[in-house]
Write an enzyme that holds these catalytic residues in place. Structure first.
Site, short mmCIF file in Angstrom:
data_model
loop_
_atom_site.label_atom_id
_atom_site.label_comp_id
_atom_site.label_asym_id
_atom_site.label_seq_id
_atom_site.Cartn_x
_atom_site.Cartn_y
_atom_site.Cartn_z
CD GLU A 190 23.80 0.65 1.90
OE1 GLU A 190 23.48 -0.28 2.66
OE2 GLU A 190 23.94 1.82 2.31
CG HIS A 218 24.05 -1.47 6.42
ND1 HIS A 218 23.68 -0.69 5.33
CD2 HIS A 218 24.26 -0.61 7.43
CE1 HIS A 218 23.67 0.58 5.69
NE2 HIS A 218 24.01 0.66 6.96
CB SER A 271 25.33 3.77 6.28
OG SER A 271 24.04 3.66 6.82
#
Length: 312
Positions: free
Chosen positions: A215, A281, A117
């Site tokens: 992502e 996630h 992330s």
């Protein structure tokens, strides 16, 4: 600044029981009880776990001041006893400290670095400054026990210097972006928002010949479109070998959908695209190396990545 040859990434050694690892918070603030759950998992695997001096701090949006978070990172990189630097969470804040990373420490004594992330900013900075192969994998601030697949993949990535094979999941919405064909190249990337934020900065990656991993979480379709377009207009997508699309989780519903926007943007690149990968996630989060060679087989639905760890 000179860095090692791009054809030979710098690889840390695999972990062994008894090795010391440290949990740090380069980005958002964390709850100590969640970090302790992650530390307990690592201790279960025989590792000695320490917590960064400022891992539990909070300074507005981030986990402690920029200077303190950077100090925790550089202290870990400088300590010969520490064999892995594991991030407690993403959130926000890594990009505020990456300019101060002492990459000379990394080149002198490469260690495992794990996160995802917002930690994509850290991965990209370590790639630029030291050509360090890192691990895109779950944060160690755990609200619940990880599922068996996530747990096994993380342990293997930390201890076992063998290739990682990820199989696309038909139930993942991004399966809809899959095309056909096979691509070979170095796996780079991670979180789409963080990648877009590097455009025009020193950490923007050279993706020529690379397999790009994407992502994200909670992004509406128009923002996904805008971020991929930004990468395209910045010239970062011009010579890609292929695109590996992980999970785009908790994105608002609408028309067009996020997978439809991704398909529209990525298919025009004319390279193989494989979606549906359990990376990101989602409930299942497979750990994959970044900076090493990968084979993307869109027809078989597999992404196979060389290990980030050197063989003993």
């Amino acid at each position: 600044m000179r860095v090692p040859d791009d054809s030979l990434p710098l690889k840390p050694a695999p972990l062994n029981p008894g090795d010391q690892v440290v949990l740090i918070s380069p980005a958002g603030p964390v709850a100590p009880e969640h970090v302790e759950r992650g530390a307990a998992l690592l201790r279960e695997w025989g590792l000695s776990v320490t917590i960064g001096a400022h891992a539990y701090d909070r300074d507005g949006l981030v986990a402690g001041t920029d200077n303190d978070r950077l100090a925790d990172l550089n202290t870990a990189l400088a300590d010969p006893a520490i064999r892995a630097v594991l991030c407690t969470r993403g959130g926000y804040g890594s990009q505020r400290i990456v300019g101060g990373i002492d990459t000379a420490l990394v080149r002198r004594d490469p260690k495992i670095v794990l996160g995802f992330s917002d930690i994509t900013a850290l991965h990209l900075a370590l790639w630029r400054g030291a050509r360090l192969a890192t691990l895109h994998g779950p944060a160690l601030s755990l609200r619940t026990e990880p599922d068996p697949v996530t747990r096994a993949a993380l342990r293997a990535a930390l201890f076992d210097p063998t290739p990682v094979r990820v199989v696309a999941e038909p139930a993942e919405p991004t399966t809809a972006v899959t095309t056909s064909g096979c691509a070979r190249g170095r796996l780079l990337g991670g979180n789409l928002a963080m990648l877009a934020a590097t455009a025009g900065t020193p950490d923007a990656p050279d993706l020529a010949g690379a397999v790009l991993l994407l992502e994200d979480i909670a992004e509406p379709a128009y923002k996904v479109d805008r971020m991929v377009l930004q990468l395209e207009r910045a010239g970062l997508l011009t010579d890609l070998a292929g695109v590996a699309v992980g999970q785009f989780t908790d994105c608002p519903a609408g028309h067009p959908s996020v997978p439809e926007v991704l398909a529209d943007r990525l298919h025009r690149l004319g390279v193989p695209v494989l979606g549906g990968l359990p990376i990101g996630h989602g409930a299942v989060r497979v750990t994959v190396p970044l900076g090493t060679r990968a084979v993307l087989d869109a027809d078989a639905g597999t992404l196979t990545v060389d290990p980030a760890l050197r063989r003993p």
